[in-house]
Design a protein around this motif. Sequence first.
Motif, short mmCIF file in Angstrom:
data_model
loop_
_atom_site.label_atom_id
_atom_site.label_comp_id
_atom_site.label_asym_id
_atom_site.label_seq_id
_atom_site.Cartn_x
_atom_site.Cartn_y
_atom_site.Cartn_z
N GLU A 169 5.79 14.37 1.22
CA GLU A 169 6.32 13.60 0.08
C GLU A 169 7.17 14.45 -0.86
OE1 GLU A 169 3.61 11.22 -2.17
OE2 GLU A 169 4.50 9.48 -1.22
N GLU A 172 10.46 15.02 0.65
CA GLU A 172 11.27 13.80 0.60
C GLU A 172 11.80 13.58 -0.81
OE1 GLU A 172 8.93 10.61 2.17
OE2 GLU A 172 9.66 10.95 4.20
N THR A 176 15.71 13.19 -1.89
CA THR A 176 16.36 12.10 -2.63
C THR A 176 17.01 12.59 -3.91
OG1 THR A 176 14.36 11.53 -3.87
CG2 THR A 176 14.67 10.40 -1.78
N THR B 44 7.28 -1.35 2.21
CA THR B 44 7.55 0.06 1.94
C THR B 44 8.67 0.59 2.84
OG1 THR B 44 5.31 0.44 1.15
CG2 THR B 44 6.50 2.37 1.91
N THR B 45 8.70 0.12 4.09
CA THR B 45 9.80 0.51 4.98
C THR B 45 11.13 0.05 4.41
OG1 THR B 45 8.28 0.29 6.83
CG2 THR B 45 10.64 0.36 7.36
N ARG B 48 12.10 2.41 1.78
CA ARG B 48 12.51 3.70 2.34
C ARG B 48 13.90 3.60 2.97
NH1 ARG B 48 8.79 7.74 2.94
NH2 ARG B 48 9.77 8.48 4.86
N ALA B 51 16.24 3.85 0.18
CA ALA B 51 16.32 5.24 -0.30
C ALA B 51 17.08 6.13 0.67
CB ALA B 51 14.91 5.79 -0.49
N LEU B 53 15.57 7.27 3.37
CA LEU B 53 14.56 8.08 4.06
C LEU B 53 14.30 7.56 5.46
CD1 LEU B 53 12.14 8.54 1.03
CD2 LEU B 53 13.48 10.33 2.12
N GLU B 54 14.68 6.31 5.70
CA GLU B 54 14.63 5.74 7.05
C GLU B 54 16.00 5.15 7.34
OE1 GLU B 54 11.89 5.82 8.91
OE2 GLU B 54 10.34 6.25 7.40
N VAL B 80 14.04 7.83 -6.51
CA VAL B 80 12.80 7.33 -5.93
C VAL B 80 11.60 7.85 -6.71
CG1 VAL B 80 11.41 7.12 -3.83
CG2 VAL B 80 13.90 7.38 -3.65
N PHE B 82 7.75 8.09 -6.01
CA PHE B 82 6.82 7.90 -4.90
C PHE B 82 5.46 7.43 -5.42
CE2 PHE B 82 10.10 10.51 -3.26
CZ PHE B 82 10.17 10.23 -1.91
N ASP B 163 7.69 3.01 -5.41
CA ASP B 163 6.75 2.60 -4.38
C ASP B 163 5.36 2.42 -5.00
OD1 ASP B 163 5.46 2.03 -2.08
OD2 ASP B 163 5.67 4.01 -1.17
#
Lengths: 292, 376
Positions: A169, A172, A176, B44-45, B48, B51, B53-54, B80, B82, B163
């Motif tokens: 985390e 990540e 970002t 959540t996906t 992401r 963002a 991240l995916e 983001v 978290f 999130d």
Amino acid sequence: MSGQGRSGMRVGRGLLIGVTVLFFAVFLFAPLVVVFSSALQKGVGYYLAALADPETAAAVRLTLLTTCIAVPVNILFGLCAGWAIARYDFPGKSLLKTVIALPFSVSPVISGLLFVLVYGSGGLIGPWLEAHHIQVIFAVPGIILTTLFVTLPLAAHELIAVLEAQGKEEEEAAWTLGATGRQIFWKITLPKIKWGVFYGVILSTARAMGEFGAVSVVSGHIRGLTNTLPLHIEILYNQYDSVAAFAAATLLALAALATLAAKAVLERRTGLRKDHAAPGAAAAGGEEWTWA
Amino acid sequence: MDMGVTLRSVWKTYKRATVLQNVDLDLPTGKLVALLGPSGSGKTTLLRILAGLEVPDRGTVLFDGEDVTRRPPRVRRAGVVFQQYALFGHMTVFDNIAFGLRVLPRKVRPLAWEIDTKVRDLLHKVRLNGFESRYPSQLSGGQQQRVALARALAVDPRILLLDEPFAALDAQVRLELRRWLRDFQRELGITTVFVTHDQEEAMDIADLIVVVNQGKIEQVGSPSEIYERPANAFVFEFIGRSNVLPLDSREGEWALDHLFPAIRDWISSADPMCAYIRPHDIEVHRRRDRGAAVKAVVERVHPHGALVRLVTRTAAGEQRWEAEISRDRYEALKVKTGDTVYLEFRSVTVFSPHREVVHSWTLDPVREELQQPQRG
């Protein structure tokens, strides 16, 4: 009745402590005392002369060289493996995690033999190496490779564990916020795992300096050339030059003690860091929503 | 130019499980949007993917009309926060917030004093003045969250993504912090998306709610639209408490005959339907009259502040009805466990449980009019 029970407990307590102390004295402390007293039995002058012997000095140099190569390579590999295993999903990941621990479970002598079978003159790539005048077995490269093999899991194991425990985390979050891969590694990941790295260094240093079995098989025991300190001690001892053997052994013993001390300091520091964080958090908890 | 954030036909699969199926979504600029759904719904996906991240398997992500689908998070400028805040534990609050500015390439990086000014300004905005040299472990959950928020805002994001922002907080702090976040977001005017599984939270602060279930979007609308006109049975059940009456049951048949005969035309035996009734749409009476037709026995009484919840069972014993009445009404009725009462249904919604067919009818039996079918 209760007095009886309590005295019984006191006896049991005394017995347990006694056994522990006795065991410690006989198996750990006595040998250490013997090493130093035997080394110094003919006086300090003789002790220093034994250490100054060119063959002993050569063995020390080789041991240091091996350690200086094996430890950084181990850490580097440990970081790569830890990163790959903790951060990515790929086929064969669990197999890799098991295989990394292989040198733990194989007898060091067998590890040495494996290297002879691969790099030796009758081995898998031995003939090719010979044709190119590269000698691995019975030479310094073989010693370094074998040491690498047996110490490999020590740092890797530690680093995989800390990296897996950290989660991704924070990385990540840094990503970002615009950080590059290199910035993430140096500013986020490394500071978080630095104690794990240090611990890996200590563990693999101790093992690299002390390794006997595997190195013995590939070294060839050429005095002044391919003898590491542990091998050199054995040779001296077999020649009934026990004072010189014990003198050299004190070097290893001192290195081991230094390692232990470093480990203790390290554990104390990391322990302190944890203790330090808790009361602060508890104190701050009470201040919630008092800022208005 | 297309403003706001847009998802077009987004698909995402993990291993063999499809997490998002053909998601289309338009998020208008400056709104506070809740992605609401049960755990494992894909919300959540979705966050992401916004963002960066995916990366979606298929489909596109647009920020103000610009295709950012394959842009890594580093250059996307999506702030983001978290779920566990992911603060950098080895850095002070100040360094955490300054991080996004300090990693900028030298050419565009602000000067040290500019960074200092900006961080102090953000600390003031999230009301954490004086906390700059603390470490995250020395802060409470609510304080950590505000640090995470300030850190995300430091890089002037185009969109703010949170999130499950309140999941890790105590109930009391949660309520206060979400109202604060609501006002804060209005003040900043930045498009903000937060993920939650708590419908009350979404209802309380969001401008727009996106109900997600099993990788699909069930409904998009304002809190009142979602509550008053749920698109299907899932949304109805997820958004509040509900009573469900299967219309092919014995009591369902009776209800069709006596309570809402107008619905009968819409029912086919091949497509079993259920009637959904909110507890607060059930009125409780002591005596039978025109509207109060369903006879039931009170099983339990739960006082909840200004409301009292009555759990009743019909005389036939098959159907349980939960009614929510005001405390005044409760005191006037003087009902207790074991009493016989008569229930009046003020509003009934009928859905097909086959959720591919998302027709719904809302009926007000008292006014005896059938509202227009809606499409979800």
